[in-house]
Design a protein around this motif. Structure first.
Motif, PDB file in Angstrom:
ATOM      1  N   UNK A 283       0.645  -1.259   0.104  1.00  0.00           N
ATOM      2  CA  UNK A 283       0.026   0.087   0.098  1.00  0.00           C
ATOM      3  C   UNK A 283       1.001   1.370   0.126  1.00  0.00           C
ATOM      4  N   UNK A 284       2.098   1.363   0.152  1.00  0.00           N
ATOM      5  CA  UNK A 284       3.053   2.310  -0.017  1.00  0.00           C
ATOM      6  C   UNK A 284       3.065   2.941  -1.410  1.00  0.00           C
ATOM      7  N   UNK A 285       2.896   1.940  -2.229  1.00  0.00           N
ATOM      8  CA  UNK A 285       3.043   2.320  -3.757  1.00  0.00           C
ATOM      9  C   UNK A 285       1.939   2.208  -4.636  1.00  0.00           C
ATOM     10  N   UNK A 286       0.801   1.267  -4.040  1.00  0.00           N
ATOM     11  CA  UNK A 286      -0.248   0.786  -4.943  1.00  0.00           C
ATOM     12  C   UNK A 286      -1.645   1.369  -4.057  1.00  0.00           C
ATOM     13  N   UNK A 287      -2.511   1.499  -5.183  1.00  0.00           N
ATOM     14  CA  UNK A 287      -4.047   1.738  -4.629  1.00  0.00           C
ATOM     15  C   UNK A 287      -4.749   0.973  -5.671  1.00  0.00           C
ATOM     16  N   UNK A 288      -6.014   0.588  -5.046  1.00  0.00           N
ATOM     17  CA  UNK A 288      -7.030  -0.259  -5.775  1.00  0.00           C
ATOM     18  C   UNK A 288      -8.320   0.643  -6.042  1.00  0.00           C
ATOM     19  N   UNK A 289      -8.637   0.718  -7.367  1.00  0.00           N
ATOM     20  CA  UNK A 289      -9.759   1.422  -7.775  1.00  0.00           C
ATOM     21  C   UNK A 289     -11.172   0.590  -7.364  1.00  0.00           C
ATOM     22  N   UNK A 290     -11.974   1.201  -6.713  1.00  0.00           N
ATOM     23  CA  UNK A 290     -13.037   0.633  -6.174  1.00  0.00           C
ATOM     24  C   UNK A 290     -14.344   0.975  -7.002  1.00  0.00           C
ATOM     25  N   UNK A 291     -14.807   2.380  -7.292  1.00  0.00           N
ATOM     26  CA  UNK A 291     -16.018   2.763  -7.916  1.00  0.00           C
ATOM     27  C   UNK A 291     -15.694   4.056  -8.323  1.00  0.00           C
ATOM     28  N   UNK A 292     -16.472   4.385  -9.182  1.00  0.00           N
ATOM     29  CA  UNK A 292     -16.582   5.933  -9.666  1.00  0.00           C
ATOM     30  C   UNK A 292     -17.403   6.826  -8.460  1.00  0.00           C
ATOM     31  N   UNK A 293     -17.261   8.123  -8.500  1.00  0.00           N
ATOM     32  CA  UNK A 293     -18.157   9.052  -7.485  1.00  0.00           C
ATOM     33  C   UNK A 293     -19.728   8.856  -8.125  1.00  0.00           C
ATOM     34  N   UNK A 294     -19.880   8.777  -9.587  1.00  0.00           N
ATOM     35  CA  UNK A 294     -20.886   8.784 -10.224  1.00  0.00           C
ATOM     36  C   UNK A 294     -21.827   7.428  -9.811  1.00  0.00           C
ATOM     37  N   UNK A 295     -21.030   6.572  -9.266  1.00  0.00           N
ATOM     38  CA  UNK A 295     -21.897   5.084  -8.963  1.00  0.00           C
ATOM     39  C   UNK A 295     -22.400   5.354  -7.320  1.00  0.00           C
ATOM     40  N   UNK A 296     -22.366   6.522  -6.769  1.00  0.00           N
ATOM     41  CA  UNK A 296     -22.877   6.925  -5.379  1.00  0.00           C
ATOM     42  C   UNK A 296     -24.244   7.581  -5.589  1.00  0.00           C
ATOM     43  N   UNK A 297     -25.206   7.184  -4.972  1.00  0.00           N
ATOM     44  CA  UNK A 297     -26.588   7.890  -5.217  1.00  0.00           C
ATOM     45  C   UNK A 297     -27.114   8.320  -3.862  1.00  0.00           C
ATOM     46  N   UNK A 298     -27.073   9.958  -3.696  1.00  0.00           N
ATOM     47  CA  UNK A 298     -26.474  10.766  -4.623  1.00  0.00           C
ATOM     48  C   UNK A 298     -25.539  11.160  -4.425  1.00  0.00           C
ATOM     49  N   UNK A 299     -24.455  11.672  -5.333  1.00  0.00           N
ATOM     50  CA  UNK A 299     -22.839  12.144  -5.311  1.00  0.00           C
ATOM     51  C   UNK A 299     -22.718  13.393  -4.363  1.00  0.00           C
ATOM     52  N   UNK A 300     -23.269  13.466  -3.471  1.00  0.00           N
ATOM     53  CA  UNK A 300     -23.273  14.652  -2.461  1.00  0.00           C
ATOM     54  C   UNK A 300     -21.811  14.459  -1.666  1.00  0.00           C
ATOM     55  N   UNK A 301     -21.081  15.275  -1.348  1.00  0.00           N
ATOM     56  CA  UNK A 301     -20.136  14.938  -0.507  1.00  0.00           C
ATOM     57  C   UNK A 301     -20.052  14.001   0.779  1.00  0.00           C
TER      58      UNK A 301
END
Length: 480
Positions: A283-301
């Motif tokens: 995890x020092x160097x890598x990151x895993x994509x999980x989802x897009x912000x647009x996948x969250x309903x609603x995409x409020x902060x």
């Protein structure tokens, strides 16, 4: 974050309660199943309740038919011979019943504590969530993610589904998504979650807890004995402080969530992508994509923050990245939580009647700009200066309703004197149509009319659901 091996005791069920005199304090959602479960395990149960209304009498009759003693209208006196009290979570610690119990050396458990102790040896682990706001949404997101991973699960606890029913029912679960209130945590001293999260902390229920420190301490109980991860909010340092104070199992990690790019051992957002730098190799160097912000309903902060917290708990349980994305896509928020009602003449109308305190309202206001804000109701001792000061630049106008609207009006005068305010001097349910009509007059195309009252609803409505329904009906009438 302290480390010390924590073991959870799993009592032997019937033998622990056989012949034991147990008082169940409070009927309702938690008291009824608690009394039945204890009676079924051989306890001599007395149920006490402050109220003596039609609903209480109906529940009393149900228990008395089983041979359980019920005392209605007398929740203050400790029944003779009581060896244990199991209380409804909302009963305040300072009640005479509990003072008498303390003097007599009688332990007090909540329904969550009882459920924890009644789990079988092969019971499903708990992924637990608390916080001032966002608990229900996060737990529902978490359950959706776990289901997308093919796991048998349910959203239970303060969400309205009894933990006792989940623990003692016939259905077998792989893992439970558990919402816990500060009340429930106060009365659950031996709870040990697999992983736990505190989403945020803001003044709430201080009349019950006595102080902000006591309220935070009860929230922090969710971290005690965590096995894999203590999930905290990077933007709210008090949640991380609670992690540091917790005594957890050896190897349990602190995992943060943030709306910014995540550091190591955090989940966050990069270029519109939810990413994980906590549950990945190197995890020092890598990151895993999980989802897009647009996948969250609603995409409020604040809802993206909820999604990140849910993802962190799910990932702590070994859920793959694709299940996070699929679960978030499948999740649909409950009514009255930043719900888009309609667009009328280029203006969006959004119902966040569930924003019943200042912290929730500020999160809701942060999601839109410019805003015509409909606010007011029962303040419950809240102060509004910080909310108004932080949101003033977003406000096109404000329409005030409800019993304590003057408190918001005075804060607006201090911190947003240039914002036009309509003060509706009425507390009948019909005031909502007038409020929406006035909001339409103030709004311009591209604006959002936002119902985020920052107050409770009971001065005008039965609950926040009825308030939100009235808003939606008024908007529909407006657009007809």
């Amino acid at each position: 974050m302290g480390s010390g091996q924590v073991t959870s005791s799993v009592p032997s069920g019937t033998s622990e309660f056989q012949g034991k005199h147990v008082t169940v304090a409070g009927l309702g959602v938690s008291g009824l199943p608690a009394a039945k479960a204890l009676h079924a395990r051989g306890a001599i149960v007395t149920a006490v309740n402050d109220g003596d209304d039609a609903r209480a009498r109906e529940q009393a009759a149900e228990l008395e038919a089983l041979g359980i003693t019920v005392r209605l209208g007398d929740g203050a006196t400790l029944p003779e011979g009581t060896e244990l009290i199991v209380t409804a979570p909302g009963w305040q610690p300072g009640k005479p019943l509990f003072r008498a119990a303390e003097q007599a050396g009688v332990p007090v458990w909540g329904d969550v504590e009882l459920a924890w102790r009644l789990r079988g040896p092969d019971a499903a682990p708990w992924l637990a969530v608390t916080g001032t706001n966002g608990k229900t949404t996060t737990v529902q997101m978490l359950a959706a993610i776990l289901k997308a991973a093919g796991l048998r699960t349910a959203a239970v606890g303060n969400i309205g589904v009894s933990l006792l029913d989940a623990v003692l029912g016939d259905e077998q679960y792989d893992v439970l998504a558990v919402e816990l209130s500060s009340y429930q945590l106060h009365w659950a001293p031996s709870l040990r979650a697999y992983s736990g999260a505190v989403l945020n902390l803001a003044p709430d229920h201080l009349d019950w807890h006595g102080s902000m420190d006591a309220y935070a301490a009860d929230k922090g109980r969710i971290y005690e004995g965590n096995k894999v991860a203590c999930v905290y909010n990077v933007a709210d340092p008090r949640t991380e402080d609670l992690v540091r104070e917790a005594d957890v199992e050896e190897g349990c990690r602190a995992v943060g969530f943030t709306l910014q790019a995540p550091a190591v051992s955090q989940l966050g957002v990069v270029d519109g992508i939810l990413v994980d730098r906590a549950f990945v190799e190197n995890r020092q160097k890598n990151a895993q994509e999980l989802a897009e912000v647009s996948d969250v309903d609603p995409p409020a902060p604040h809802n993206i923050a909820n999604a990140l917290a849910a993802a962190a708990l799910a990932r702590s349980f070994g859920v793959p990245a694709q299940a996070v994305r699929d679960g978030l896509r499948a999740f649909k928020p409950d009514a009255h939580r930043i719900a888009h009602v309609a667009d009328v003449d280029g203006v969006a109308y959004v119902d966040d009647s569930k924003a019943t305190n200042t912290h929730a309202a500020e999160a809701s206001l942060a999601a839109y700009e410019p805003i015509v804000w409909i606010a007011g109701g029962l303040a419950k001792g809240a102060e509004f200066d910080e909310l108004v000061a932080n949101s003033a630049k977003r406000l096109r106008g404000v329409v005030l309703i409800g019993a304590d609207r003057a408190l918001i009006r005075e804060a607006l005068a201090r911190h947003a004197p240039e914002v036009p305010v309509v003060d509706l001097d009425r507390t009948d349910t019909g005031a909502m149509l007038q409020a929406v009509t006035e909001a339409k007059r103030l709004a311009r195309p591209g604006d959002t009319v936002l119902l985020a009252p920052a107050c409770a609803s009971m001065d005008m409505f039965t609950n926040y659901n009825q308030r939100g329904d009235a808003f939606a009906a008024a908007v529909r009438e407006l657009g007809a």
